[in-house]
Scaffold this active site. Structure first.
Site, mmCIF file in Angstrom:
data_model
loop_
_atom_site.group_PDB
_atom_site.id
_atom_site.type_symbol
_atom_site.label_atom_id
_atom_site.label_comp_id
_atom_site.label_asym_id
_atom_site.label_seq_id
_atom_site.Cartn_x
_atom_site.Cartn_y
_atom_site.Cartn_z
ATOM 1 N N SER A 74 0.830 -1.209 0.000
ATOM 2 C CA SER A 74 0.000 0.000 0.000
ATOM 3 C C SER A 74 0.862 1.256 0.000
ATOM 4 O O SER A 74 1.895 1.320 0.658
ATOM 5 C CB SER A 74 -0.891 0.000 1.238
ATOM 6 O OG SER A 74 -1.460 1.279 1.415
ATOM 7 N N GLN A 94 0.913 -0.027 -4.740
ATOM 8 C CA GLN A 94 -0.370 0.666 -4.947
ATOM 9 C C GLN A 94 -0.182 2.123 -4.587
ATOM 10 O O GLN A 94 0.026 2.467 -3.424
ATOM 11 C CB GLN A 94 -1.463 0.021 -4.074
ATOM 12 C CG GLN A 94 -2.803 0.753 -4.104
ATOM 13 C CD GLN A 94 -3.000 1.629 -2.888
ATOM 14 O OE1 GLN A 94 -2.736 1.195 -1.765
ATOM 15 N NE2 GLN A 94 -3.453 2.862 -3.089
ATOM 16 N N TYR A 96 -1.166 5.928 -3.927
ATOM 17 C CA TYR A 96 -2.208 6.917 -3.670
ATOM 18 C C TYR A 96 -1.725 8.205 -4.290
ATOM 19 O O TYR A 96 -0.640 8.686 -3.956
ATOM 20 C CB TYR A 96 -2.409 7.124 -2.163
ATOM 21 C CG TYR A 96 -3.376 6.158 -1.558
ATOM 22 C CD1 TYR A 96 -4.696 6.101 -1.990
ATOM 23 C CD2 TYR A 96 -2.990 5.306 -0.531
ATOM 24 C CE1 TYR A 96 -5.596 5.217 -1.441
ATOM 25 C CE2 TYR A 96 -3.883 4.413 0.030
ATOM 26 C CZ TYR A 96 -5.189 4.374 -0.427
ATOM 27 O OH TYR A 96 -6.072 3.495 0.117
ATOM 28 N N LYS A 187 -7.225 -0.187 -9.567
ATOM 29 C CA LYS A 187 -7.981 -0.978 -8.573
ATOM 30 C C LYS A 187 -9.231 -0.210 -8.166
ATOM 31 O O LYS A 187 -9.180 1.003 -7.947
ATOM 32 C CB LYS A 187 -7.093 -1.211 -7.351
ATOM 33 C CG LYS A 187 -7.776 -1.894 -6.184
ATOM 34 C CD LYS A 187 -6.743 -2.274 -5.123
ATOM 35 C CE LYS A 187 -7.381 -2.981 -3.949
ATOM 36 N NZ LYS A 187 -7.880 -2.065 -2.924
ATOM 37 N N HIS A 211 -12.937 -2.603 -2.449
ATOM 38 C CA HIS A 211 -11.930 -2.421 -1.399
ATOM 39 C C HIS A 211 -12.345 -3.137 -0.114
ATOM 40 O O HIS A 211 -12.150 -2.619 0.993
ATOM 41 C CB HIS A 211 -11.653 -0.935 -1.153
ATOM 42 C CG HIS A 211 -11.351 -0.156 -2.403
ATOM 43 N ND1 HIS A 211 -10.185 -0.317 -3.117
ATOM 44 C CD2 HIS A 211 -12.078 0.770 -3.078
ATOM 45 C CE1 HIS A 211 -10.199 0.484 -4.181
ATOM 46 N NE2 HIS A 211 -11.344 1.142 -4.186
ATOM 47 N N ARG A 214 -14.863 -1.318 2.354
ATOM 48 C CA ARG A 214 -14.395 -0.309 3.315
ATOM 49 C C ARG A 214 -14.559 1.131 2.835
ATOM 50 O O ARG A 214 -14.245 2.055 3.574
ATOM 51 C CB ARG A 214 -12.913 -0.540 3.628
ATOM 52 C CG ARG A 214 -12.612 -1.849 4.283
ATOM 53 C CD ARG A 214 -11.127 -2.047 4.439
ATOM 54 N NE ARG A 214 -10.530 -1.150 5.424
ATOM 55 C CZ ARG A 214 -9.779 -0.102 5.124
ATOM 56 N NH1 ARG A 214 -9.534 0.217 3.878
ATOM 57 N NH2 ARG A 214 -9.263 0.633 6.086
HETATM 58 C C1 LIG Z 1 -7.110 -2.634 7.161
HETATM 59 C C2 LIG Z 1 -7.215 -2.488 5.668
HETATM 60 C C3 LIG Z 1 -6.472 -1.504 5.032
HETATM 61 C C4 LIG Z 1 -6.566 -1.350 3.645
HETATM 62 N N1 LIG Z 1 -5.787 -0.421 3.031
HETATM 63 C C5 LIG Z 1 -5.823 -0.302 1.685
HETATM 64 C C6 LIG Z 1 -4.960 0.603 1.031
HETATM 65 O O1 LIG Z 1 -4.137 1.264 1.639
HETATM 66 N N2 LIG Z 1 -5.048 0.695 -0.320
HETATM 67 C C7 LIG Z 1 -5.939 -0.059 -1.052
HETATM 68 O O2 LIG Z 1 -5.977 0.052 -2.276
HETATM 69 N N3 LIG Z 1 -6.765 -0.925 -0.451
HETATM 70 C C8 LIG Z 1 -6.717 -1.077 0.895
HETATM 71 N N4 LIG Z 1 -7.512 -1.995 1.506
HETATM 72 C C9 LIG Z 1 -8.398 -2.835 0.678
HETATM 73 C C10 LIG Z 1 -7.674 -4.092 0.229
HETATM 74 O O3 LIG Z 1 -6.661 -3.816 -0.696
HETATM 75 C C11 LIG Z 1 -8.639 -5.067 -0.458
HETATM 76 O O4 LIG Z 1 -9.314 -4.406 -1.511
HETATM 77 C C12 LIG Z 1 -9.645 -5.666 0.489
HETATM 78 O O5 LIG Z 1 -9.072 -5.926 1.748
HETATM 79 C C13 LIG Z 1 -10.175 -6.941 -0.117
HETATM 80 O O6 LIG Z 1 -11.193 -7.467 0.644
HETATM 81 P P1 LIG Z 1 -10.970 -8.621 1.749
HETATM 82 O O7 LIG Z 1 -10.350 -7.971 2.930
HETATM 83 O O8 LIG Z 1 -12.363 -9.063 1.981
HETATM 84 O O9 LIG Z 1 -10.097 -9.687 1.124
HETATM 85 C C14 LIG Z 1 -7.424 -2.193 2.889
HETATM 86 C C15 LIG Z 1 -8.147 -3.191 3.543
HETATM 87 C C16 LIG Z 1 -8.046 -3.357 4.912
HETATM 88 C C17 LIG Z 1 -8.835 -4.453 5.580
#
Ligand SMILES: Cc1cc2nc3c(=O)[nH]c(=O)nc-3n(C[C@H](O)[C@H](O)[C@H](O)COP(=O)(O)O)c2cc1C
Length: 312
Positions: A74, A94, A96, A187, A211, A214
């Protein structure tokens, strides 16, 4: 809501097994971007992972390298990308994009009684991750959002700064494409029109994702829009997906609907928090074994054979 919907979408799909097929020579190796990975899944980017697992980005990236699957680091991470890249050279990044400002991005933990109580009531994390990081590496900072070092992780005054990100548009992607000759993946695609746009600009791949549920709660689950996106661009770009992958069967369901590759976020992050790099290797092994067993029960010997025919 979206987080539950991500799982429910997988649970709705059922397999149709096949019997008495010789599957003794099966393989789940998958080639994308000119690299043959050992499995059709990788580790999704998880921000500030070094706060939940000691040196989290390195644990995730090195375990992925050892197991020959991709890990995406990330941009919202606490370890410089150069350090992670030195430890695990094939790690994806990835980014930002900082919009049009160059001030510090931060999601700081504010010192408070409650934070202190949280720490004290989780001694394993306090000593094994937080104190260990502080002693060996000093206070963590956001390292990869800007050209200069970002704000510290623990701060009474720093504020989260995402100024300017709402200016970002497809033309920014087009200008990045002109400058960046490496692989470029977008993404967070959930709409077939956006997928077409990404292809038109010349991106090398897309990750169909909400994501992990989230961002916009109520956003559609990626598995449900995957078929229409694959119909639109599946033969023109590498379509990958994430959000809700928990088991080997989920990997195969996503591939059956047209994804070439999938990623999981939380499962590997939990593994890193509990067991560091060896915990992540263990989690990769569990998922890989499930994919292997399920392929056998579905009468398939190669990932290219995974299509809608395996679904009921
Ligand atoms: C705690 C946490 C932090 C995350 N941080 C990022 C991030 O910095 N950048 C990003 O593109 N996705 C982020 N994501 C999303 C993940 O890349 C991914 O899309 C997601 O976790 C996939 O779903 P899953 O947790 O059900 O496997 C984050 C997810 C979590 C749980």
């Amino acid at each position: 809501m979206s987080i539950a919907a991500n799982r429910a979408a997988f649970e709705r799909l059922k397999f149709r097994t096949r019997v008495l097929v010789d599957v003794s020579h099966r393989s789940q190796q998958t080639t994308i971007f000119n690299h043959t990975y050992s499995s059709p899944f990788g580790i999704a980017p998880v921000g500030i992972s070094a706060i939940s697992a000691y040196r989290g980005d390195i644990a995730l990236a090195t375990a992925a390298m050892d197991e020959n699957i991709p890990a995406i680091m990330s941009g919202s991470s606490l370890i410089p990308m150069e350090t992670v890249q030195a430890a695990a050279p094939r790690t994806w990044f990835q980014a930002y994009l900082p919009g049009d400002v160059r001030t510090g991005f931060s999601l700081p933990l504010r010192p408070s009684l409650r934070l202190a109580m949280d720490g004290i009531s989780h001694p394993r994390w306090l000593l094994g991750t937080f104190a260990r990081t502080l002693i060996h590496h000093g206070m963590s900072h956001f390292e990869n959002s800007f050209a200069t070092r970002g704000a510290p992780m623990l701060s009474a005054s720093a504020v989260r700064d995402t100024t300017g990100r709402d200016h970002l548009s497809w033309s920014d992607i087009a200008s990045i494409r002109q400058r960046w000759s490496g692989n470029l993946v977008i993404k967070g695609i959930l709409h077939a029109d956006d997928a077409r746009r990404a292809v038109a600009i010349g991106t090398d791949g897309i990750i169909v994702s909400n994501h992990g549920g989230r961002q916009l709660d109520g956003a559609v689950e990626p598995l449900s829009v995957l078929p229409q996106i694959c119909d639109a661009v599946g033969d023109k770009t590498v379509v990958m997906m994430d959000s809700g992958i928990r088991r080997g069967g989920d990997v195969l369901k996503a591939l059956a609907l047209g994804a070439q590759f999938v990623f999981a976020g939380r499962p590997f992050m939990y593994a890193a928090a509990v067991g560091g790099a060896s915990g992540v290797r263990h989690a990769i092994g569990l998922l890989r074994d499930e994919v292997d067993r399920n392929m056998a029960m579905l009468g398939t010997v190669a990932i290219r054979e995974i299509g809608r025919a395996i679904l009921a």
